[in-house]
Scaffold this active site. Structure first.
Site, PDB file in Angstrom:
ATOM      1  N   GLN A   1      -4.431  -5.283   6.831  1.00 50.26           N
ATOM      2  CA  GLN A   1      -5.408  -6.182   6.205  1.00 50.26           C
ATOM      3  C   GLN A   1      -5.431  -7.556   6.860  1.00 50.26           C
ATOM      4  O   GLN A   1      -6.253  -8.397   6.500  1.00 50.26           O
ATOM      5  CB  GLN A   1      -5.088  -6.348   4.711  1.00 50.26           C
ATOM      6  CG  GLN A   1      -5.195  -5.082   3.908  1.00 50.26           C
ATOM      7  CD  GLN A   1      -6.613  -4.538   3.848  1.00 50.26           C
ATOM      8  OE1 GLN A   1      -7.580  -5.267   4.071  1.00 50.26           O
ATOM      9  NE2 GLN A   1      -6.743  -3.263   3.569  1.00 50.26           N
TER      10      GLN A   1
ATOM     11  N   ASP B   1       3.179  -4.625   7.952  1.00 46.98           N
ATOM     12  CA  ASP B   1       1.934  -3.867   7.841  1.00 46.98           C
ATOM     13  C   ASP B   1       0.782  -4.857   7.978  1.00 46.98           C
ATOM     14  O   ASP B   1       0.485  -5.623   7.055  1.00 46.98           O
ATOM     15  CB  ASP B   1       1.906  -3.155   6.482  1.00 46.98           C
ATOM     16  CG  ASP B   1       0.562  -2.500   6.183  1.00 46.98           C
ATOM     17  OD1 ASP B   1      -0.381  -2.659   6.975  1.00 46.98           O
ATOM     18  OD2 ASP B   1       0.455  -1.846   5.134  1.00 46.98           O
TER      19      ASP B   1
ATOM     20  N   CYS C   1      -4.753   2.609  -3.777  1.00 48.29           N
ATOM     21  CA  CYS C   1      -3.584   3.096  -3.053  1.00 48.29           C
ATOM     22  C   CYS C   1      -2.421   2.128  -3.178  1.00 48.29           C
ATOM     23  O   CYS C   1      -1.631   1.951  -2.245  1.00 48.29           O
ATOM     24  CB  CYS C   1      -3.888   3.352  -1.570  1.00 48.29           C
ATOM     25  SG  CYS C   1      -5.128   4.608  -1.342  1.00 48.29           S
TER      26      CYS C   1
ATOM     27  N   LYS D   1     -10.265  -1.054  10.397  1.00 46.89           N
ATOM     28  CA  LYS D   1     -10.455  -2.177   9.487  1.00 46.89           C
ATOM     29  C   LYS D   1     -10.824  -3.448  10.250  1.00 46.89           C
ATOM     30  O   LYS D   1     -11.052  -4.493   9.651  1.00 46.89           O
ATOM     31  CB  LYS D   1      -9.186  -2.408   8.666  1.00 46.89           C
ATOM     32  CG  LYS D   1      -8.898  -1.287   7.657  1.00 46.89           C
ATOM     33  CD  LYS D   1      -7.777  -1.682   6.726  1.00 46.89           C
ATOM     34  CE  LYS D   1      -7.088  -0.494   6.091  1.00 46.89           C
ATOM     35  NZ  LYS D   1      -7.860   0.152   5.035  1.00 46.89           N
TER      36      LYS D   1
ATOM     37  N   HIS E   1       0.878  -1.181   0.000  1.00 48.96           N
ATOM     38  CA  HIS E   1       0.000   0.000   0.000  1.00 48.96           C
ATOM     39  C   HIS E   1       0.915   1.230   0.000  1.00 48.96           C
ATOM     40  O   HIS E   1       2.030   1.172   0.505  1.00 48.96           O
ATOM     41  CB  HIS E   1      -0.833  -0.051   1.284  1.00 48.96           C
ATOM     42  CG  HIS E   1      -1.906   0.972   1.390  1.00 48.96           C
ATOM     43  ND1 HIS E   1      -1.647   2.286   1.728  1.00 48.96           N
ATOM     44  CD2 HIS E   1      -3.240   0.883   1.234  1.00 48.96           C
ATOM     45  CE1 HIS E   1      -2.791   2.951   1.768  1.00 48.96           C
ATOM     46  NE2 HIS E   1      -3.770   2.136   1.465  1.00 48.96           N
TER      47      HIS E   1
END
Lengths: 152, 412
Positions: B209, B206, B370, B232, B129
């Site tokens: 997600q 990261d 993104c 999220k 991202h």
């Protein structure tokens, strides 16, 4: 299908979107500019050829949604022999058409784009090529993005 | 109750826990298929935050009065809950930030600028991202470092052989996503950290997600930093987490200065507070921390195994139903995926698809997500994406299939 969708995706728009007129490079162009919509990644590279301040030919390259392609295609057909100042006036009326559904002057074939006014998120798609063309005619360097759009 | 694969039971009425889903859009029941951009919030989260504002709000670490003490305790409890959720060793390793993006920026500024020198290298992947690309580019530009990029295999998996070959004596950091926001690919983080650690290089993961879809154990992954956002994972916007191994965080300079992050201030010199306060200048997002706490409680009440089973079953159903649509093409077919499906349909631009589906009440994402380097590497100007959450149902997939046939008809 809703009436708004039918209005937005008229057969003329789908036709121009799928088979854009004046698509490709232009050998004798003396103005170029790239328009970019960062929201969706659409890019349109405009080539314009002018003589005595009048637009003789517009061609474009790039990729985008049906609305941005159709708008570029219609625009490239309908603005020939106009000066930059005249094109700015047409654009102001076109912008009014796609944001309100009505225009001050008869915009002829461009009226098929009026359905955009029911879809505010798609106004940027419809104006991308216009911003790029005007920047090309002003010989602005760099790239215009739809994020620069100012209310007219 | 419905019996899913592996005999895990999950309530069928989870949908009812999310008040926002009970509405019509353009006269049709909302079908929300953009949870990877932001998930919706269960009543439990909304009520926890409202209750806090109605009963317990004051600034934390300030007053000697009851309300401030209550707010402080609730804020501390939220941190402890996060520590438990990702199995950190200590609550001191949990830094509250605004979200994933701020967490990565904090690491790039504080860790990056204090550790990297001209000629050093940072490894990222092409599936990152923008939030896990741009802060490293800014860091690289300011210190004169270079960025190396791990490519993908045609399946949408990381090219692990290439990854292993990217290390040099100048490699200082690996920054990699746990799960791709476009392809859904789940990366083999344990292998990635093992390879990096063999070269004495720390790894930032990261997890934006991953946290809503997988059980995350930072000690098992052995990552050095792990970052994610609450919004999220059914929590509120405006709060996220930077996890860092304590020894690393201890050695990092503060990022922002202000109240709450100091031990003692004088004009002859200021000393900083211990972790985690050192990185939390100013009044934090207290209600949001409480909302995050409630979101973790909500997830754990249902249970991650049940969530994973539900999403796996839904993905299998979606693959079958969508795969039957003529002209439908899946983008990214990694074996291990979270509930994300990127696709194209005929030569229809995703933006047109999004507009037409919206008129049927169906919310999908269209564009470059993104992740422009990734989408461009796929040779596409844009892709459409649907993503699932805990509340997604077969009926949502059915509505999507019907909607995509309508798209084809409108643009035929």
């Amino acid at each position: 299908m809703t009436a708004e969708l039918r209005e937005l995706y008229q057969s003329v728009i789908i036709d121009h979107g799928r088979h854009p007129r004046n698509f490709g490079a232009l050998a004798n162009a003396n103005h170029h500019h790239e328009g970019f919509n960062p929201l969706c990644g659409d890019r349109i590279l405009i080539h314009a050829q002018t003589q005595n301040d009048r637009v003789e030919k517009i061609m474009f390259e790039g990729s985008g949604c049906a609305i941005s392609m159709a708008s570029a295609s219609l625009m490239s057909d309908l603005l020939l022999k106009k000066t930059r100042a005249e094109i700015e006036t047409v654009f102001a009326d076109f912008h009014q058409l796609i944001t309100t559904g009505h225009a001050n002057q008869d915009l002829g074939k461009l009226r098929v784009m009026s359905g955009v006014h029911e879809f505010p998120l798609r106004v940027k798609c419809a104006t991308l090529a216009w911003h790029a063309l005007l920047a090309a005619l002003r010989d602005v360097s760099g790239k215009v993005t739809t994020e620069d759009e100012e209310p007219i | 109750m419905c019996v899913l694969q592996w005999g895990i039971r999950m309530r069928l009425d989870i949908h009812k826990d999310f008040p926002i889903l009970d509405q019509n859009i353009h006269g049709r029941p909302l079908v929300y298929l953009d949870s990877a951009a932001s998930s919706q919030k269960p009543k439990a989260v909304i009520e926890a935050m409202t209750h806090y504002y109605e009963h317990d709000h004051a600034n934390i670490h300030r007053g000697i009065y009851t309300l401030s003490e209550r707010a402080t305790v609730l804020h501390d409890q939220a941190r402890d809950r996060v520590k438990q959720f990702i199995n950190a060793k200590s609550s001191a390793e949990i830094i509250f930030v605004r979200g994933t993006t701020e967490a990565i920026n904090l690491a790039a500024h504080s860790y990056g600028r204090s550790q990297l020198r001209a000629g050093d290298e940072i490894i990222v992947s092409v599936m990152e991202h923008h939030a896990n690309i741009v802060p490293w580019q800014m860091l690289a530009a300011s210190v004169g470092a270079h960025i190396k990029v791990i490519p993908l295999l045609p399946t949408g998996d990381l090219d692990m052989e290439n990854y292993a070959s990217l290390f040099s004596p100048r490699t200082r950091l690996v920054a990699i996503t746990h799960a791709s926001n476009v392809l859904g690919t789940v990366n083999p983080i344990k292998k990635i950290t093992a390879i990096a650690h063999a070269h004495h290089v720390p790894v930032l993961v990261d997890g934006a997600q991953a946290v809503p879809h997988l059980s995350v154990d930072v000690q098992d992954l052995d990552c050095d930093f792990y970052v994610f956002s609450a919004h999220k994972m059914y929590g509120p916007t405006g709060i996220g987490v930077l996890y860092g191994k304590q020894a690393l965080l201890e050695n990092m300079p503060p990022w922002q200065g202000g109240g709450d992050m100091i031990a003692q201030v004088s004009f002859s010199g200021t000393t900083y507070a211990p972790l985690p306060a050192k990185f939390e200048a100013g009044t934090p997002a207290i209600a949001e921390a409480i909302g995050l706490h409630a979101a973790i409680d909500y997830i754990e009440t249902i249970g991650m195994p049940a969530i994973m089973a539900h999403e796996a079953a839904l993905m299998a159903y979606a693959k079958t139903r969508l795969g039957d649509i003529p002209g439908f093409r899946f983008i990214g077919m990694a074996k291990e995926k979270v509930g994300v499906i990127a696709f194209t349909l005929d030569d229809i631009h995703p933006h047109d698809m999004g507009t037409i589906l919206d008129r049927s009440g169906i919310a999908i994402r269209a564009g470059h997500h993104c992740a422009m380097p990734l989408v461009m590497s796929l040779g596409l100007p844009a892709v459409a994406r649907v993503s699932f959450g805990i509340y997604s149902r077969r009926a949502d997939v059915d509505a999507l299939v019907k909607g995509l046939y309508a798209v084809k008809k409108v643009l035929a």
